[in-house]
Design a protein around this motif. Sequence first.
Motif, PDB file in Angstrom:
ATOM      1  N   ILE A 199       0.872  -1.170   0.000  1.00  0.00           N
ATOM      2  CA  ILE A 199       0.000   0.000   0.000  1.00  0.00           C
ATOM      3  C   ILE A 199       0.911   1.222   0.000  1.00  0.00           C
ATOM      4  CG2 ILE A 199      -1.807   1.277   1.190  1.00  0.00           C
ATOM      5  CD1 ILE A 199      -2.673  -1.340   2.473  1.00  0.00           C
ATOM      6  N   GLU A 200       0.723   2.114  -0.958  1.00  0.00           N
ATOM      7  CA  GLU A 200       1.662   3.230  -1.129  1.00  0.00           C
ATOM      8  C   GLU A 200       0.917   4.523  -1.434  1.00  0.00           C
ATOM      9  OE1 GLU A 200       5.264   4.618  -4.150  1.00  0.00           O
ATOM     10  OE2 GLU A 200       4.459   2.583  -4.268  1.00  0.00           O
ATOM     11  N   ILE A 201       1.411   5.605  -0.865  1.00  0.00           N
ATOM     12  CA  ILE A 201       1.006   6.954  -1.254  1.00  0.00           C
ATOM     13  C   ILE A 201       2.165   7.554  -2.044  1.00  0.00           C
ATOM     14  CG2 ILE A 201       0.383   9.263  -0.467  1.00  0.00           C
ATOM     15  CD1 ILE A 201      -0.845   7.986   1.994  1.00  0.00           C
ATOM     16  N   ARG A 202       1.874   8.008  -3.245  1.00  0.00           N
ATOM     17  CA  ARG A 202       2.924   8.503  -4.146  1.00  0.00           C
ATOM     18  C   ARG A 202       2.537   9.870  -4.693  1.00  0.00           C
ATOM     19  NH1 ARG A 202       4.406   4.504  -8.962  1.00  0.00           N
ATOM     20  NH2 ARG A 202       4.909   3.171  -7.161  1.00  0.00           N
ATOM     21  N   ASN A 203       3.537  10.719  -4.869  1.00  0.00           N
ATOM     22  CA  ASN A 203       3.303  12.046  -5.452  1.00  0.00           C
ATOM     23  C   ASN A 203       4.177  12.198  -6.694  1.00  0.00           C
ATOM     24  OD1 ASN A 203       2.477  14.677  -5.871  1.00  0.00           O
ATOM     25  ND2 ASN A 203       3.860  15.553  -4.366  1.00  0.00           N
ATOM     26  N   ASP A 204       3.554  12.425  -7.841  1.00  0.00           N
ATOM     27  CA  ASP A 204       4.265  12.701  -9.088  1.00  0.00           C
ATOM     28  C   ASP A 204       4.265  14.203  -9.323  1.00  0.00           C
ATOM     29  OD1 ASP A 204       4.556  10.010  -9.397  1.00  0.00           O
ATOM     30  OD2 ASP A 204       3.320   9.828 -11.192  1.00  0.00           O
ATOM     31  N   LEU A 205       5.440  14.797  -9.247  1.00  0.00           N
ATOM     32  CA  LEU A 205       5.587  16.248  -9.401  1.00  0.00           C
ATOM     33  C   LEU A 205       6.210  16.544 -10.757  1.00  0.00           C
ATOM     34  CD1 LEU A 205       5.327  18.988  -7.846  1.00  0.00           C
ATOM     35  CD2 LEU A 205       7.736  18.688  -7.231  1.00  0.00           C
ATOM     36  N   GLY A 206       5.408  17.088 -11.675  1.00  0.00           N
ATOM     37  CA  GLY A 206       5.911  17.405 -13.006  1.00  0.00           C
ATOM     38  C   GLY A 206       6.904  18.550 -12.982  1.00  0.00           C
ATOM     39  N   LEU A 207       7.957  18.436 -13.792  1.00  0.00           N
ATOM     40  CA  LEU A 207       9.030  19.434 -13.795  1.00  0.00           C
ATOM     41  C   LEU A 207       9.149  20.202 -15.099  1.00  0.00           C
ATOM     42  CD1 LEU A 207      11.881  17.413 -11.996  1.00  0.00           C
ATOM     43  CD2 LEU A 207      10.261  19.051 -10.996  1.00  0.00           C
ATOM     44  N   ILE A 208       8.427  19.804 -16.130  1.00  0.00           N
ATOM     45  CA  ILE A 208       8.537  20.491 -17.416  1.00  0.00           C
ATOM     46  C   ILE A 208       7.196  21.096 -17.810  1.00  0.00           C
ATOM     47  CG2 ILE A 208      10.411  18.984 -18.179  1.00  0.00           C
ATOM     48  CD1 ILE A 208       8.385  17.568 -19.998  1.00  0.00           C
ATOM     49  N   ASP A 209       7.257  22.081 -18.702  1.00  0.00           N
ATOM     50  CA  ASP A 209       6.052  22.752 -19.181  1.00  0.00           C
ATOM     51  C   ASP A 209       5.307  21.817 -20.132  1.00  0.00           C
ATOM     52  OD1 ASP A 209       4.136  24.495 -20.046  1.00  0.00           O
ATOM     53  OD2 ASP A 209       5.504  25.709 -21.260  1.00  0.00           O
TER      54      ASP A 209
ATOM     55  N   LYS B 277       2.467  23.015 -15.393  1.00  0.00           N
ATOM     56  CA  LYS B 277       3.127  21.819 -14.874  1.00  0.00           C
ATOM     57  C   LYS B 277       2.123  20.971 -14.100  1.00  0.00           C
ATOM     58  CE  LYS B 277       7.635  24.097 -14.580  1.00  0.00           C
ATOM     59  NZ  LYS B 277       8.766  24.479 -13.702  1.00  0.00           N
ATOM     60  N   THR B 278       2.346  19.667 -14.139  1.00  0.00           N
ATOM     61  CA  THR B 278       1.388  18.735 -13.563  1.00  0.00           C
ATOM     62  C   THR B 278       1.781  18.328 -12.143  1.00  0.00           C
ATOM     63  OG1 THR B 278       2.566  16.805 -14.430  1.00  0.00           O
ATOM     64  CG2 THR B 278       0.874  17.798 -15.834  1.00  0.00           C
ATOM     65  N   ASN B 279       0.797  17.766 -11.461  1.00  0.00           N
ATOM     66  CA  ASN B 279       1.019  17.155 -10.158  1.00  0.00           C
ATOM     67  C   ASN B 279      -0.070  16.102  -9.967  1.00  0.00           C
ATOM     68  OD1 ASN B 279       2.611  17.286  -7.572  1.00  0.00           O
ATOM     69  ND2 ASN B 279       0.556  17.501  -6.757  1.00  0.00           N
ATOM     70  N   ALA B 280       0.277  14.987  -9.302  1.00  0.00           N
ATOM     71  CA  ALA B 280      -0.728  13.951  -9.045  1.00  0.00           C
ATOM     72  C   ALA B 280      -0.377  13.219  -7.756  1.00  0.00           C
ATOM     73  CB  ALA B 280      -0.807  12.964 -10.204  1.00  0.00           C
ATOM     74  N   ILE B 281      -1.341  13.144  -6.858  1.00  0.00           N
ATOM     75  CA  ILE B 281      -1.216  12.350  -5.639  1.00  0.00           C
ATOM     76  C   ILE B 281      -1.959  11.044  -5.864  1.00  0.00           C
ATOM     77  CG2 ILE B 281      -1.731  12.243  -3.168  1.00  0.00           C
ATOM     78  CD1 ILE B 281      -1.574  15.300  -3.138  1.00  0.00           C
ATOM     79  N   LYS B 282      -1.300   9.914  -5.517  1.00  0.00           N
ATOM     80  CA  LYS B 282      -1.849   8.604  -5.833  1.00  0.00           C
ATOM     81  C   LYS B 282      -1.885   7.709  -4.602  1.00  0.00           C
ATOM     82  CE  LYS B 282       0.438   8.938 -10.336  1.00  0.00           C
ATOM     83  NZ  LYS B 282       1.365   8.278 -11.275  1.00  0.00           N
ATOM     84  N   LEU B 283      -2.915   6.882  -4.537  1.00  0.00           N
ATOM     85  CA  LEU B 283      -3.002   5.797  -3.564  1.00  0.00           C
ATOM     86  C   LEU B 283      -3.005   4.504  -4.367  1.00  0.00           C
ATOM     87  CD1 LEU B 283      -3.397   4.744  -0.661  1.00  0.00           C
ATOM     88  CD2 LEU B 283      -5.869   4.967  -1.028  1.00  0.00           C
ATOM     89  N   ILE B 284      -1.979   3.660  -4.131  1.00  0.00           N
ATOM     90  CA  ILE B 284      -1.745   2.495  -4.985  1.00  0.00           C
ATOM     91  C   ILE B 284      -1.714   1.224  -4.146  1.00  0.00           C
ATOM     92  CG2 ILE B 284      -0.194   1.437  -6.660  1.00  0.00           C
ATOM     93  CD1 ILE B 284       0.933   4.260  -7.189  1.00  0.00           C
ATOM     94  N   LEU B 285      -2.452   0.220  -4.593  1.00  0.00           N
ATOM     95  CA  LEU B 285      -2.430  -1.117  -3.988  1.00  0.00           C
ATOM     96  C   LEU B 285      -1.777  -2.060  -4.986  1.00  0.00           C
ATOM     97  CD1 LEU B 285      -3.316  -3.152  -1.754  1.00  0.00           C
ATOM     98  CD2 LEU B 285      -5.460  -3.423  -3.035  1.00  0.00           C
ATOM     99  N   GLY B 286      -0.729  -2.788  -4.531  1.00  0.00           N
ATOM    100  CA  GLY B 286      -0.027  -3.695  -5.414  1.00  0.00           C
ATOM    101  C   GLY B 286       0.037  -5.110  -4.868  1.00  0.00           C
ATOM    102  N   TRP B 287       0.079  -6.062  -5.762  1.00  0.00           N
ATOM    103  CA  TRP B 287       0.304  -7.469  -5.408  1.00  0.00           C
ATOM    104  C   TRP B 287       1.575  -7.920  -6.104  1.00  0.00           C
ATOM    105  CZ3 TRP B 287      -1.019 -11.973  -8.761  1.00  0.00           C
ATOM    106  CH2 TRP B 287      -0.651 -13.185  -8.152  1.00  0.00           C
TER     107      TRP B 287
END
Length: 214
Positions: free
Chosen positions: A177-187, A200-210
């Motif tokens: 179980i992970e909380i991840r933040n993708d912070l865009g750096l380019i236009d 620029k983009t940004n995305a907060i994610k909640l991810i479940l993996g097996w």
Amino acid sequence: MNKMNVLFITLGLMCSIALTAQNDFKIGINAGINYPDIRGNEYAKYNNFKLGYLFGVSLEYYLKENLSLKTNINYESKIKKIQLIYFNNQAQQTGKENFNQIYEYINIPILLKYEFGGSKFFVNGGPFFNYLFNTKISSEYPYDDSDSVAEQKDFDFGLSLGIGTNISLNERNDLTIEIRNDLGLIDTGNVPHHVDGTLKTNAIKLILGWNLGV
């Protein structure tokens, strides 16, 4: 070739690689939700996003007992809300309608992951790459899609940081179980005169993996 075929082919390639290796590899599948946003110009704050979703496959290679390299190939749907307000000929508001503007991405992070010794927690970080392969708008939207979907560049790049925990199922299988933040750096704005500067983009994610050790 649609996105499901791409993901299934990628999963097959990952399995082939992993099955030829020793137990330093883990393969897996993951799914989750994302909450996107944009920044970089004075109009960014007026954008209204909602929860989207993601799913994909993963491959992890252990460099040391607690240190690994991990990558995903994910399909991501990022959703922006659009509201139309209607007025009569006396300039009085008569109603509102809400629609979804959808951006479909292939997301590939390349992460260095560290698992804290004696605990189930981990942190990871590294670059991510996004490819925007489709944009669309709700089918009931009353105007032509080509005039309504904001232009964006196909490619996005930035820094991905996450924290999470492992839940062991047995000797070879575990959940994450992970909380991840993708912070865009380019236009990523494709029409600079419309957005008055960078986008620029940004995305907060909640991810479940097996994950499956092989």
